[in-house]
Design a protein around this motif. Structure first.
Motif, mmCIF file in Angstrom:
data_model
loop_
_atom_site.group_PDB
_atom_site.id
_atom_site.type_symbol
_atom_site.label_atom_id
_atom_site.label_comp_id
_atom_site.label_asym_id
_atom_site.label_seq_id
_atom_site.Cartn_x
_atom_site.Cartn_y
_atom_site.Cartn_z
ATOM 1 N N SER A 125 -5.630 23.225 -53.549
ATOM 2 C CA SER A 125 -6.892 23.238 -52.825
ATOM 3 C C SER A 125 -6.608 23.022 -51.342
ATOM 4 O O SER A 125 -5.959 22.050 -50.970
ATOM 5 C CB SER A 125 -7.772 22.124 -53.391
ATOM 6 O OG SER A 125 -8.958 22.095 -52.688
ATOM 7 N N GLY A 126 -7.059 23.948 -50.514
ATOM 8 C CA GLY A 126 -6.803 23.810 -49.087
ATOM 9 C C GLY A 126 -7.232 25.050 -48.351
ATOM 10 O O GLY A 126 -7.884 25.930 -48.907
ATOM 11 N N ILE A 127 -6.840 25.149 -47.083
ATOM 12 C CA ILE A 127 -7.225 26.281 -46.243
ATOM 13 C C ILE A 127 -6.008 27.192 -46.071
ATOM 14 O O ILE A 127 -4.883 26.715 -45.927
ATOM 15 C CB ILE A 127 -7.844 25.784 -44.914
ATOM 16 C CG1 ILE A 127 -8.332 26.932 -44.049
ATOM 17 C CG2 ILE A 127 -6.924 24.885 -44.139
ATOM 18 C CD1 ILE A 127 -9.395 26.520 -43.036
ATOM 19 N N GLU A 128 -6.244 28.520 -46.136
ATOM 20 C CA GLU A 128 -5.126 29.470 -46.133
ATOM 21 C C GLU A 128 -4.853 30.034 -44.739
ATOM 22 O O GLU A 128 -5.752 30.133 -43.912
ATOM 23 C CB GLU A 128 -5.431 30.622 -47.091
ATOM 24 C CG GLU A 128 -5.402 30.181 -48.544
ATOM 25 C CD GLU A 128 -5.764 31.306 -49.498
ATOM 26 O OE1 GLU A 128 -5.108 32.350 -49.459
ATOM 27 O OE2 GLU A 128 -6.726 31.119 -50.276
ATOM 28 N N LEU A 129 -3.616 30.419 -44.538
ATOM 29 C CA LEU A 129 -3.230 31.119 -43.307
ATOM 30 C C LEU A 129 -2.008 31.982 -43.595
ATOM 31 O O LEU A 129 -1.392 31.849 -44.653
ATOM 32 C CB LEU A 129 -2.958 30.142 -42.167
ATOM 33 C CG LEU A 129 -1.688 29.307 -42.218
ATOM 34 C CD1 LEU A 129 -1.377 28.773 -40.821
ATOM 35 C CD2 LEU A 129 -1.835 28.140 -43.163
ATOM 36 N N SER A 130 -1.701 32.885 -42.671
ATOM 37 C CA SER A 130 -0.589 33.812 -42.887
ATOM 38 C C SER A 130 0.447 33.654 -41.793
ATOM 39 O O SER A 130 0.105 33.543 -40.619
ATOM 40 C CB SER A 130 -1.086 35.258 -42.862
ATOM 41 O OG SER A 130 -2.176 35.427 -43.731
ATOM 42 N N CYS A 131 1.708 33.667 -42.215
ATOM 43 C CA CYS A 131 2.821 33.537 -41.285
ATOM 44 C C CYS A 131 3.688 34.794 -41.419
ATOM 45 O O CYS A 131 3.957 35.242 -42.535
ATOM 46 C CB CYS A 131 3.609 32.290 -41.691
ATOM 47 S SG CYS A 131 5.178 32.078 -40.882
#
Ligand code: AMP
Ligand code: GLY
Length: 426
Positions: free
Chosen positions: A198-204
């Motif tokens: 559970s959390g917030i997503e981002l892209s690297c």
């Protein structure tokens, strides 16, 4: 450096953005794209060849004296286009940006990616892998987990192969649908069951020559069709870069616990890799975890990442191909970039194509990247679910978004829809 002819494979917004950035390069002679779209036609020569037609691509590479190939989507990589070049006497010295089949398995098989992460101690959700032969163990695995249950088809399933289910009985039923009834065809003949994070997503995004690497600016995309992140998953309805919650401390943790171990892991495992690694991340508490690897750039993330890179893209890719990325210093634009995607009515379910697009324009701080468009008798028509991505730069996300929304008001096609809340949560 000799001026290069470059071939870009693909037909979406990502590929239009590659062409747009390459067109600004001092070291480019000609740009070709296969098959491209109406937007790339203004910057490059579109070749009417599909990304899976390796033999026709070979002929085009030879005929047009191509010096370097950039592969946009994952499909040709997973199907071994890079290996095809290496095994062909006439093509073997032409560099391909994109991994060989073995490296592409990081995206082509969820189980392969999970085993890779576990071998190299890269933080990711706990998991188990199941086949029709041990489906009973799969049921037992689900029983000892707490909801929600995350079920993933092992193979490529056009972004649809992940199910997140709240109750145990439905999860068991879906496991059986996937394994025994081939819900996603061959892709779900193996299923990875994961712990829910559970959390917030981002892209690297990392560009590597196999030894050295550079990390591009972080981006966040908006996957759901509806405002407030509701409704069905899509390929991506918008994106922003930078990501405000990815502060220096968090980015350092990404570098140390994920990016470096990933590139080192590829070397340790003798997996040759020249190209982009797209690491889908989730922030759980203060720590980054890997949700998935992709072996290409993201779409629409490319539309906000490349405009923030000040380097000459052709030089960057040439250094990558030559194993000399250590000689490059990546220069990042401080301004924020945002992109808003306009889609066909009905998308991501069924939609119509062939609608006339009116009001296409640009402004000093905005660029309209074409995703699903085609040229017919001088007219630009819709040709896909995601049709356009309007990217803008601004001092803050808010300024950039206002510009994208202003430009979108001038553009129209029958059924056009876009989310008006991109960046709302930041
Ligand atoms: P993937 O195709 O693996 O990126 O999964 C698609 C989406 O499902 C991700 O972008 C997440 O939103 C969600 N997802 C995948 N795995 C997990 C997980 N272990 N916990 C929570 N959400 C997940
Ligand atoms: N925007 C997500 C992807 O390119 O897979």
């Amino acid at each position: 450096m000799k001026k290069m002819n470059i071939l870009v494979l693909g037909s979406g917004g990502r590929e239009h953005t590659f062409c747009w950035k390459l067109a600004q390069s001092k070291t480019i002679d000609q740009i070709f794209v296969a098959p491209g779209n109406a937007g790339t036609a203004g910057l490059a020569t579109n070749l009417d060849i599909g990304v899976k037609d390796f033999d026709a691509l070979k002929n085009a590479v030879i005929q047009n004296n191509i010096d370097l190939v950039i592969v946009g989507p994952e499909d040709p990589l997973v199907n071994g286009i890079h290996d095809f070049f290496l095994e062909d006497a006439q093509l073997k010295n032409i560099p391909v940006i994109g991994p060989q089949k073995l490296g592409a398995t990081l995206e082509g098989s969820k189980e392969f990616a999970k085993a890779f992460m576990s071998r190299h101690n890269i933080p990711t959700a706990q998991y188990g892998t199941f086949t029709p032969e041990n489906i009973e163990e799969g049921y037992a695995f689900l029983e000892q987990m707490s909801p929600p249950y995350v079920l993933k088809a092992d193979g490529l399933a056009a972004g649809k192969g992940v199910l997140i289910i709240n109750d145990l009985d439905s999860a068991k039923k879906e496991l059986s649908n996937m394994l025994l009834d081939q819900k996603f065809g061959k892709a779900s003949s193996k299923v990875v069951i994961e712990e829910f994070l559970s959390g917030i997503e981002l892209s690297c995004f990392v560009l590597t020559d196999g030894t050295n690497y550079v990390t591009f600016p972080m981006a966040k995309d908006y996957k759901r069709i509806g405002e407030g992140d509701t409704g069905l998953n899509t390929g991506g309805m918008g994106a922003v870069s930078p990501v405000p919650f990815a502060d220096d401390k968090f980015c350092k943790a990404i570098q140390e616990t994920i990016v470096k171990p990933t590139i080192d892991g590829l070397k340790k495992d003798n997996i040759p890799y020249v190209g982009f690694v797209f690491i889908g991340l989730i922030r759980v508490g203060d720590a980054p975890y890997v949700i998935e690897y992709n072996v290409r750039m993201g779409d629409p993330e490319t539309q906000v990442v490349l405009p923030r890179i000040k380097n000459d893209l052709a030089e960057l890719l040439y250094a990558t191909a030559k194993g000399k990325l250590d000689e490059i210093e990546l220069l990042i634009e401080d301004q924020s970039a945002t992109t808003v995607v306009a889609v066909s009515g009905g998308y991501p379910e069924s939609y119509e194509k062939g609608k006339t697009i009116k009001g296409l324009t640009s402004s000093p701080n905005s660029t309209v990247f074409h995703a699903g468009t085609t040229l017919k008798e001088g007219e630009i028509l819709t040709n896909g679910g995601r049709v356009l991505a309007v990217t803008s730069l601004g001092e803050k996300h808010k300024n950039a978004l206002l510009q994208s929304y202003k430009l979108l008001e001038e553009i129209s096609f029958e059924g056009m829809y876009y989310r008006k809340d991109i960046g709302f949560d930041l």
